[in-house]
Each structure stands twice: as structure tokens, then as C-alpha cells.
Design an enzyme around this catalytic site. Structure first.
Site, PDB file in Angstrom:
ATOM      1  N   SER A 151       1.133  -1.375   0.045  1.00 44.78           N
ATOM      2  CA  SER A 151      -0.231  -0.246  -0.108  1.00 44.78           C
ATOM      3  C   SER A 151       0.495   1.072   0.150  1.00 44.78           C
ATOM      4  CB  SER A 151      -0.738  -0.125   1.291  1.00 44.78           C
ATOM      5  OG  SER A 151      -1.805   1.591   1.848  1.00 44.78           O
ATOM      6  N   TYR A 164      -1.970  -0.667  10.523  1.00 43.33           N
ATOM      7  CA  TYR A 164      -1.686  -1.054   8.344  1.00 43.33           C
ATOM      8  C   TYR A 164      -0.736  -0.778   8.290  1.00 43.33           C
ATOM      9  CZ  TYR A 164      -3.485  -2.288   4.180  1.00 43.33           C
ATOM     10  OH  TYR A 164      -3.625  -2.542   2.804  1.00 43.33           O
TER      11      TYR A 164
END
Length: 261
Positions: A151, A164
Site C-alpha cells: 500500500s 496497517y
């Protein structure tokens, strides 16, 4: 196994059963190309069977439904053994399985130690365990590829939560390590998407916030868009079939969002 069958390539996508998600889009993409595909899941058998049926209808050479929690070394090794028994080869691994705890980064008390443990167990340790389990199969192929679904949050410290973002940063570092270790038989790269449309973010953010964030990103991104699951699948396909010298790279796919100042 006849000579023609041995030429049929095989792809494993972990966490490939999410509704309207990147994982199911990726495995369907390879199915459309006539590959053998592994639909991996950890809990929802019905969802896995539905994705498998879609893959078969799209033209997959063969479909294997494999229940394996990526946090279990034993389960991942058993899945690798099943792939070897069935096809005797694996050409591509996409480490897509991931979890998060949605939490504003400013809310430091919103994440517990257990939250971090869970996120890192799946997003980092799970990718390690899954890759290690199939490493011998990939090396035997001689021209194989691993793609880690990371990501842009792993570069910017942004995203659904601090846990995350940190896990994706760790996954980026592990991409470099595996690229060194598995070369020259296996190339290892990471795809770093931005906002991906779909139920995963809707369920985590709530519909109102999802639509608000999506609209804001479309307004400011240079390409005036966000990512769709099919665009992620197309990028994965390119990483697998693109430049033969490409390894150890972090490819950002964010509609130019990183260029906004």
C-alpha cells in the site's frame, strides 16, 4: 501429467474470496488468461466455491480451492504440498491476504497491542510463511514471480490505521529481502495501491465516509480517479509478465496521488 498440461502455468492468490475485492479480481484475471488458479481462503467456504465457479466459467485450465490460514505454517505447507501433487508446479504467488483495524492515526488509544499483533500476523508474517511454503515450487519453475500486495500507506504512514501502515512498510522491506534470496529463479516485487473501490473499505469506513474520501481523492488526484479491483489485477498481471529484469521494486498505483503537494 502430459506434456501439454505441464505447460499450463499456475497462480496462487492468498485471500482471494473477498466480495468485490482485489483478491478475487486478481484470481479471476489469471483464470481469464487460461491459467490454473488457486483460490485461497481461511473461513468462508461458500465464498471460495463461488469465486472458484467464476474462475472455471472464465476459462481457467483448472481451479483448486485451498483452505489455509496464512498465519499457520502447517496450513501453508499443506497447501503447497497439495499444489505440488495436483500440478507439480507454481509460477506465481500473490500475497494478497490482509487485515486491518480501522482507526484514526491521531487516536493513539484506539489501537491495542493485540490489534498490532493481529495485523502483523496476517500482513507480514503471513506473507513470509506463505512465500516460504511455496519457495521450492517457485524456484523449480525457474521463471517465477511473487507479488506482494502492499500500500502507498507503507511509504507515507497513512491509511486505515497506524498498524496497517507499519505492516505494509514491513512488507516492503521483506520484498527487498525475498528478491535477493529467491533470485535468480524468482522475481519478487510489490504493488502499492492507493484507495481501492470495494466492500472492504465500505465496511471498514462506513458508506458516508467512504463516499466522502473517495470524492476528495478523485478531486485532487492528477488522474481524477481512484483504483478499481480490476485495475489492481491488471497491474499484477503486468508485474508477472512484464520486464524480465524487474525485481525488488515497489510499484505505486495511486492515480498520481503521491504527486499532490
Amino acid at each position: 501429467m502430459n506434456a501439454e498440461a505441464t505447460m499450463q502455468k499456475a497462480c496462487l492468490v492468498t485471500g482471494s474470496t473477498g466480495r468485490n475485492g482485489a483478491g478475487s479480481a486478481i484470481v479471476r484475471w489469471f483464470a481469464k488468461k487460461g491459467w490454473r488458479v488457486v483460490v485461497n481462503y481461511s473461513r468462508d467456504t461458500q465464498a471460495a466455491e463461488a469465486v472458484a465457479a467464476e474462475c472455471a466459467a472464465l476459462g481457467a485450465a483448472d481451479v483448486l480451492v485451498a483452505k489455509a490460514d496464512v498465519t499457520s505454517d502447517e496450513a501453508c505447507r499443506a497447501m503447497a504440498a497439495e499444489i505440488e501433487r495436483r500440478w507439480g508446479r507454481l509460477d506465481v504467488l500473490v500475497n494478497n491476504a490482509a487485515v486491518t483495524t480501522f482507526n484514526d492515526h491521531k487516536n493513539l488509544d484506539g489501537l491495542s497491542f493485540d490489534d498490532f499483533q493481529r495485523v502483523f500476523a496476517v500482513n507480514v508474517s503471513g506473507a513470509y510463511v506463505a512465500t516460504r511454503a511455496v519457495a521450492a515450487l517457485l524456484r523449480r519453475t525457474g521463471n517465477a514471480s511473487v507479488v506482494n500486495m502492499s500500500s502507498v500507506g507503507g511509504l507515507r504512514g497513512t491509511g486505515s490505521s497506524m498498524a496497517y501502515a507499519a505492516s505494509k512498510s514491513a512488507l516492503n522491506a521483506m520484498t527487498f529481502s525475498f528478491a535477493r534470496v529467491l533470485a535468480p529463479e524468482v522475481r519478487v516485487n510489490a504493488l502499492l495501491p492507493g484507495f481501492i473501490e470495494g466492500d472492504w473499505l465500505v465496511n471498514g469506513m462506513g458508506r458516508a465516509r467512504y463516499e466522502s474520501v473517495r470524492a476528495a481523492l478523485i478531486a485532487k488526484n492528477p488522474l481524477k480517479s481512484v483504483q478499481t479491483p480490476d485495475e489492481i489485477a491488471e497491474a499484477i498481471w503486468w508485474l508477472v509478465n512484464g520486464p524480465a529484469a524487474l525485481t525488488g521494486e515497489l510499484i505505486q498505483l495511486d492515480a498520481g496521488g503521491r504527486l499532490v503537494v
